[in-house]
Structures are given as structure tokens and as C-alpha cells.
Design a protein around this motif. Structure first.
Motif, PDB file in Angstrom:
ATOM      1  N   PHE A   1       0.834  -1.209   0.000  1.00  0.00           N
ATOM      2  CA  PHE A   1       0.000   0.000   0.000  1.00  0.00           C
ATOM      3  C   PHE A   1       0.869   1.259   0.000  1.00  0.00           C
ATOM      4  O   PHE A   1       0.577   2.226  -0.708  1.00  0.00           O
ATOM      5  CB  PHE A   1      -0.919   0.006   1.230  1.00  0.00           C
ATOM      6  N   ILE A   2       1.931   1.239   0.823  1.00  0.00           N
ATOM      7  CA  ILE A   2       2.830   2.408   0.874  1.00  0.00           C
ATOM      8  C   ILE A   2       3.491   2.624  -0.482  1.00  0.00           C
ATOM      9  O   ILE A   2       3.577   3.753  -0.986  1.00  0.00           O
ATOM     10  CB  ILE A   2       3.892   2.221   1.985  1.00  0.00           C
ATOM     11  N   LEU A   3       3.927   1.527  -1.108  1.00  0.00           N
ATOM     12  CA  LEU A   3       4.596   1.614  -2.409  1.00  0.00           C
ATOM     13  C   LEU A   3       3.629   2.079  -3.501  1.00  0.00           C
ATOM     14  O   LEU A   3       3.980   2.919  -4.342  1.00  0.00           O
ATOM     15  CB  LEU A   3       5.191   0.250  -2.771  1.00  0.00           C
ATOM     16  N   LEU A   4       2.391   1.563  -3.457  1.00  0.00           N
ATOM     17  CA  LEU A   4       1.385   1.981  -4.433  1.00  0.00           C
ATOM     18  C   LEU A   4       1.056   3.464  -4.271  1.00  0.00           C
ATOM     19  O   LEU A   4       0.986   4.209  -5.266  1.00  0.00           O
ATOM     20  CB  LEU A   4       0.112   1.132  -4.261  1.00  0.00           C
ATOM     21  N   GLY A   5       0.870   3.903  -3.022  1.00  0.00           N
ATOM     22  CA  GLY A   5       0.600   5.324  -2.762  1.00  0.00           C
ATOM     23  C   GLY A   5       1.736   6.201  -3.242  1.00  0.00           C
ATOM     24  O   GLY A   5       1.516   7.255  -3.856  1.00  0.00           O
ATOM     25  N   SER A   6       2.986   5.765  -2.993  1.00  0.00           N
ATOM     26  CA  SER A   6       4.163   6.529  -3.438  1.00  0.00           C
ATOM     27  C   SER A   6       4.206   6.620  -4.959  1.00  0.00           C
ATOM     28  O   SER A   6       4.490   7.690  -5.526  1.00  0.00           O
ATOM     29  CB  SER A   6       5.451   5.865  -2.933  1.00  0.00           C
ATOM     30  N   ALA A   7       3.921   5.498  -5.632  1.00  0.00           N
ATOM     31  CA  ALA A   7       3.949   5.481  -7.099  1.00  0.00           C
ATOM     32  C   ALA A   7       2.887   6.418  -7.672  1.00  0.00           C
ATOM     33  O   ALA A   7       3.145   7.163  -8.633  1.00  0.00           O
ATOM     34  CB  ALA A   7       3.723   4.052  -7.598  1.00  0.00           C
ATOM     35  N   LEU A   8       1.681   6.413  -7.093  1.00  0.00           N
ATOM     36  CA  LEU A   8       0.600   7.292  -7.573  1.00  0.00           C
ATOM     37  C   LEU A   8       0.935   8.756  -7.332  1.00  0.00           C
ATOM     38  O   LEU A   8       0.655   9.616  -8.180  1.00  0.00           O
ATOM     39  CB  LEU A   8      -0.715   6.924  -6.868  1.00  0.00           C
ATOM     40  N   LEU A   9       1.550   9.041  -6.177  1.00  0.00           N
ATOM     41  CA  LEU A   9       1.949  10.431  -5.889  1.00  0.00           C
ATOM     42  C   LEU A   9       2.999  10.905  -6.891  1.00  0.00           C
ATOM     43  O   LEU A   9       2.924  12.026  -7.400  1.00  0.00           O
ATOM     44  CB  LEU A   9       2.512  10.529  -4.459  1.00  0.00           C
ATOM     45  N   TYR A  10       3.954  10.038  -7.203  1.00  0.00           N
ATOM     46  CA  TYR A  10       4.994  10.417  -8.157  1.00  0.00           C
ATOM     47  C   TYR A  10       4.406  10.568  -9.570  1.00  0.00           C
ATOM     48  O   TYR A  10       4.753  11.501 -10.304  1.00  0.00           O
ATOM     49  CB  TYR A  10       6.113   9.373  -8.161  1.00  0.00           C
ATOM     50  N   ALA A  11       3.496   9.675  -9.933  1.00  0.00           N
ATOM     51  CA  ALA A  11       2.903   9.725 -11.279  1.00  0.00           C
ATOM     52  C   ALA A  11       2.122  11.011 -11.488  1.00  0.00           C
ATOM     53  O   ALA A  11       2.104  11.566 -12.595  1.00  0.00           O
ATOM     54  CB  ALA A  11       1.972   8.527 -11.478  1.00  0.00           C
ATOM     55  N   ASN A  12       1.478  11.511 -10.431  1.00  0.00           N
ATOM     56  CA  ASN A  12       0.646  12.711 -10.575  1.00  0.00           C
ATOM     57  C   ASN A  12       1.405  14.010 -10.379  1.00  0.00           C
ATOM     58  O   ASN A  12       1.123  15.000 -11.047  1.00  0.00           O
ATOM     59  CB  ASN A  12      -0.528  12.644  -9.595  1.00  0.00           C
TER      60      ASN A  12
END
Length: 556
Positions: free
Chosen positions: A189-200
Motif C-alpha cells: 500500500f505504501i509503495l502503491l501510494g508513493s507510485a501514484l503520488l509520483y505519477a501525478n
């Protein structure tokens, strides 16, 4: 210093043949942590508004420094449990300062002081503990999505290994495996949240993220690539991973199992350190993003988790008959209070958050140390209770059931009173420190208009008092089931007093009631209990520190 001490312990562990050298490694770890503690105190006056390190990967502020100091202090106290033998012989005739300094009292030590206890044979324990501390220190100071993930994994891997470090314990291995599998899920979940934050947002640096969120209402015309609610949703997923790690409801289901399965000495560490570092990280993220979104805010998820934690931690705790499971549900309930203070983000609520986190960590530490001490104090007692005799993993967790505490007041009144004071602090009975912490959180919640959550918090505190008071009832209102071992009751044990030149001065006989708790454990328990009990007389410094930290945060 932490890295250096890890390397030294790593090399020394590799070359040693004797596993009973663990007690020395623990003392070395304490010395390293004392150095770190003093270093942070000295550097506290040098940093004003914060300083960025390593190109913005880390950000050291007064808040992170104060909690670095606090973590070092808590770790030193936890390491004391494995750095000294748990029992000693105290004879009144040989207790003057002259006797203590100029004479040596020698007796048959192995069984009496628990020299062969399993917790004194694990040479890897201090090394893993310092690994976790280094992860916690980095996590509190981190300022980048990459360093957040590296820090949380460094901390988590150390905790997984600590949970299974008692390699001969089937229960501890099971608990560690549950912790590892669900900890891995939360990391996803932490990694997914980090990836989405970076993508946006196109940045991994939290400063850049804070700038984008603070102006998000004014840049809706930027085009298709940027949507403020996307960051909001990403932060919500990101926070779910951390709520898993701190065992907040509805992601709490692993913690009662893990707390109960792993040895009590390890539970003491797992239950406290992991939560402090994560909450300090969340404090900064919540503070800089909470007012940035006009309609729906990701911190609403923290409020919902707070509500569920208060209810589940209280209601499910009522059915527990195992001590550490009950303390796990107690922790979930208190995490509800901490999340409530964290989500409000007013000056008063952040002050309440800092104070609640500190006082609860200290009270929880005291409760676990007392549990360990009670286990050691049952050395010369026996019981006819079949259920108590057949407990699994009894050597590593001597006290597992609430019924084992029955009548403990008649066994050791002072230790029983210390536990009662700590439990009353959990309940929130004035004038103990727990009352002031709950009052500050509720006051901040009511001032911000969270009336329903405040009512739920008050009601759950009242209902939660039931399972706490059940422990008090068992300790004080029943006669003990334990009897003194008939082999020791009338037996005289022999000791020898030598002077500094190794010349025998005299033989000294002592009985079972001369075997008492060792000084480090006694001093730690009495000091923390006095802090909890006498907080009303020394509250100024503690509260002023909270006020100053919050003012620094809000002025930045």
C-alpha cells in the motif's frame, strides 16, 4: 554512531562462540545509544527551523530531534531487561556502603539470577534492535518518498527478525510469520501510494508535494495531467499502509496475534518503537496537506480509522482473558485517541498529540516491564493450577493469562501497586498522566467541532475501564493460587563474603525471601511509576516543551 555500533556488533557476533556473551553486547548497545542520546541533546540548540540533509532526502527539525531523544531513551530502558540479570540476593547485614564497595558477596548464581535464561543467550538481539532504531530515526526525519520507503522497510525487517529471534519457540515463529506476511501487504500500500503520488506530481520530494497541494485550488486550469483529487486519493492509499503498521482499526487484526505469540521482552519493543516513528512522519504529512483540499480531504480516512479503533479496541477487549492480547486491544483504543488528535491539526490538537504519544509510550513501557518483572518474581512459587502449568512457551512469556495475576498483591505489594497505577493511567483516572492526555485530546476535538467523535471517545474510555478494572480485581481482591516451593521454604542457602584481596571473611546464610528484583529493573519501574503518579507536580516542563514544538511547526 548507530551505523558504527551495528557494524561492531555484527563483527563481534560473527566471531564469538559463547552465546551467553549476549549480556555484554546489550551493554555495548546501551553505551552506543547513550552516546546518540547525548549527541542529539547537544545538537538540539544548533538547529532552529530545520535543516535539509543529503539533497533533501532527510529533514531534521526540533520535533524530530526531540523524538529521536525520546526513542533513544525508551530503547535504553528496554535494553536494560536483557543487559542485567533479573534477580539478586539482598541481605540486610551486607547492605551498607562499606560492605558493597569493599567486600564481594559470592553465592550459587546460575538458578537464582537466571543466568541461563533464554533472553540472555541471544547475541543477535541488540544488533537487530539497533537496526530498528536506525530505521525509526531515518523515518522520523525523512523528506522524500524514496527515503520513506527505505526507512519503513529497514524498521519493519528488523521487527520481523526480532519477532522470530527466539528460534526454539514455535509460537514466536508463527507470530513473526504473520507479522511478516501482513507487514509485506502494508508495504505494498505504501509503495502503491508513493507510485501514484509520483505519477501525478512528478516529484518524490515531499517539499515539492506540499507546494503543489498548497496551490492545488488555483491550478485547475493546468490541463488534463494534474488533478488535485488524484493526490488526495494517493495520500489516502499511502496512509492505509501506515495504519496497518500502527495496528489501527480496521487494519488491526494482526497485532493481538503477534503480541501474544512473541516473547514478552520482544513485545515490549515491537509495541512501542514502531508506532512513535510512524506517527511523527504522519504528523508532518498531515500538517502540510490537511488544509489544501476544499471538499473531501484524505485525513477523513484517519478520522474514520480513529472512530473504528476507539470502538473495536474497547468492545473486543472486553472478551480477552490473555494479558498481552488485552494490551494489544488497549493499544488499538489508544491509537484511536492519537489519530483523533492528529487529524484535527489545530495548535491545541498537535500539542495534545505530542503529549499523548509520549505519555502513552512511557505508560505502555512500564506495563510491559512490570509484566516481565512479575514473571521473574514467580521463581520460587509453584501452583496446582493445571491450566497455568500447561501454557505454551512458558519460559519466554511466564505471565500469559490474567488469572495468573490473581492475588499478586499478597506476593509483591509494591509491584502490584505500580501495575495498578499504570492501569489507572490507561483508564484516565485523575490526577495521573493519562487523564491529562485524554482531556487535552477531547478538549481539542470539541473546540474543532468534533462532538460525535468526542462522545464516542468518552463512552469507550468508560467501557474500556471495565477490562482494566478486571485486572485490578484479580490482583487485589483474591487470594493467590501460588504457594512457596516447599523445597525452598525452610532451606538455608549459603553465600560467602570475600574482601578485595579474595580472602574469605565469613559464610553468610540467606533464605528465599532474600532473593529480590535486580536494581536496574526496580529503579526503572519505580521511576516511570513516579512520573505517572506525580505528573501533576512536574507538568510545566513537559507541557511547555509540547507548546514550543507546536509553535515552531506552525511558524514554519
Amino acid at each position: 554512531m548507530i551505523t558504527l555500533s551495528i557494524l561492531c556488533l555484527l563483527f563481534s557476533n560473527a566471531v564469538t562462540l559463547r552465546r551467553d556473551m549476549s549480556i555484554l553486547f546489550n551493554r555495548i548497545a546501551i553505551i552506543a545509544l547513550i552516546y546518540c542520546f547525548l549527541h542529539e541533546i547537544v545538537s538540539l540548540s544548533l538547529i532552529n527551523k530545520g535543516i535539509g540533509l543529503h539533497g533533501g532526502l532527510l529533514h531534521v527539525t526540533n520535533i524530530t530531534q526531540i523524538f529521536h531523544i525520546f526513542v533513544f531513551l525508551v530503547c535504553i530502558l528496554i535494553l536494560q531487561l536483557t543487559s542485567f540479570f533479573p534477580r539478586k540476593v539482598w541481605v540486610k547485614e551486607h547492605s551498607s556502603l562499606k560492605d558493597l564497595f569493599f567486600n564481594n558477596f559470592i553465592f550459587y548464581r546460575t538458578k537464582i539470577i537466571n543466568k541461563m535464561g533464554e533472553h540472555l543467550k541471544i547475541i543477535e538481539y541488540p544488533k537487530q534492535l539497533i537496526f530498528v532504531v536506525s530505521g525509526a530515526i531515518f523515518l522520523m526525519s525523512t523528506n522524500d518518498l524514496v527515503s520513506i520507503f527505505l526507512s519503513i522497510e529497514l524498521q519493519s525487517y528488523g521487527l520481523y527478525l526480532l519477532s522470530t529471534i527466539y528460534r526454539n519457540s514455535e509460537l514466536a515463529t508463527t507470530g513473526g510469520l504473520i507479522y511478516f506476511l501482513l507487514g509485506g501487504l502494508s508495504s505494498c500500500f505504501i509503495l502503491l501510494g508513493s507510485a501514484l503520488l509520483y505519477a501525478n506530481s512528478g516529484t518524490t520530494n515531499l517539499d515539492g508535494l506540499y507546494i503543489i497541494t498548497s496551490i492545488s485550488d488555483n491550478i485547475n486550469y493546468c490541463g488534463v495531467w494534474y488533478k488535485p483529487h488524484y493526490i488526495n486519493f494517493s495520500l489516502l492509499i499511502f496512509s492505509i499502509g501506515f495504519l496497518f503498521k500502527v495496528s489501527a482499526a480496521p487494519f488491526h487484526f494482526w497485532s493481538p496475534e503477534v503480541y501474544d505469540a512473541i516473547p514478552t521482552i520482544v513485545t515490549t519493543f515491537v509495541a512501542i518503537i514502531a508506532k512513535i516513528s510512524i506517527f511523527i512522519l504522519l504528523l508532518e504529512i498531515v500538517y502540510f496537506t490537511s488544509n489544501s483540499f476544499s471538499d473531501f480531504n484524505w485525513t477523513f480516512g484517519l478520522l474514520m480509522s480513529s472512530l473504528l479503533s476507539l470502538i473495536i479496541g474497547t468492545v473486543v477487549g472486553l472478551t480477552q482473558f490473555r494479558v498481552k492480547r488485552l494490551l494489544a486491544y488497549s493499544t488499538i483504543s489508544h491509537v484511536g485517541f492519537i489519530l483523533l488528535a492528529l487529524s484535527i491539526t489545530s495548535i491545541e490538537s498537535i500539542q495534545a498529540f505530542v503529549f499523548y504519544l509520549m505519555q502513552y509510550s512511557i505508560s505502555n513501557l512500564n506495563a510491559f516491564i512490570i509484566l516481565v518483572a512479575i514473571g521473574f518474581s514467580y521463581y520460587f512459587y509453584v501452583t496446582d493450577n493445571k491450566e497455568h502449568k500447561e501454557l505454551l512457551d512458558k519460559n519466554n512469556s511466564p505471565v500469559q493469562l490474567i488469572s495468573q495475576l490473581r492475588g499478586y498483591f499478597y506476593v509483591n505489594p509494591i509491584l502490584a501497586l505500580s501495575l495498578a497505577i499504570t492501569i489507572f493511567s490507561f483508564v484516565g483516572v485523575p490526577p495521573l498522566v493519562g487523564f491529562f492526555a485524554k482531556q487535552m485530546v477531547l478538549s481539542a476535538a470539541l473546540d474543532s467541532g468534533y462532538v460525535f467523535l468526542s462522545l464516542v471517545a468518552i463512552l469507550t474510555s468508560v467501557v474500556g475501564a471495565v477490562y482494566y478494572l478486571n485486572i485490578i480485581k484479580e490482583i487485589f481482591f483474591y487470594k493467590p493460587e501460588y504457594k512457596i516451593n516447599s523445597l525452598l521454604k525452610d532451606r538455608k542457602l549459603l553465600g560467602y563474603i570475600y574482601n578485595n584481596n579474595d580472602i574469605l571473611i565469613k559464610n553468610l546464610y540467606f533464605k528465599y525471601n532474600n532473593i529480590v528484583m535486580s536494581s536496574p529493573i526496580s529503579i526503572t519501574i519505580s521511576s516511570i511509576t513516579l512520573i505517572i503518579l506525580l505528573f501533576i507536580f512536574m507538568n510545566k516542563e513537559w507541557l511547555n516543551m509540547g507548546t514550543i514544538l507546536v509553535q515552531i511547526l506552525f511558524n514554519n
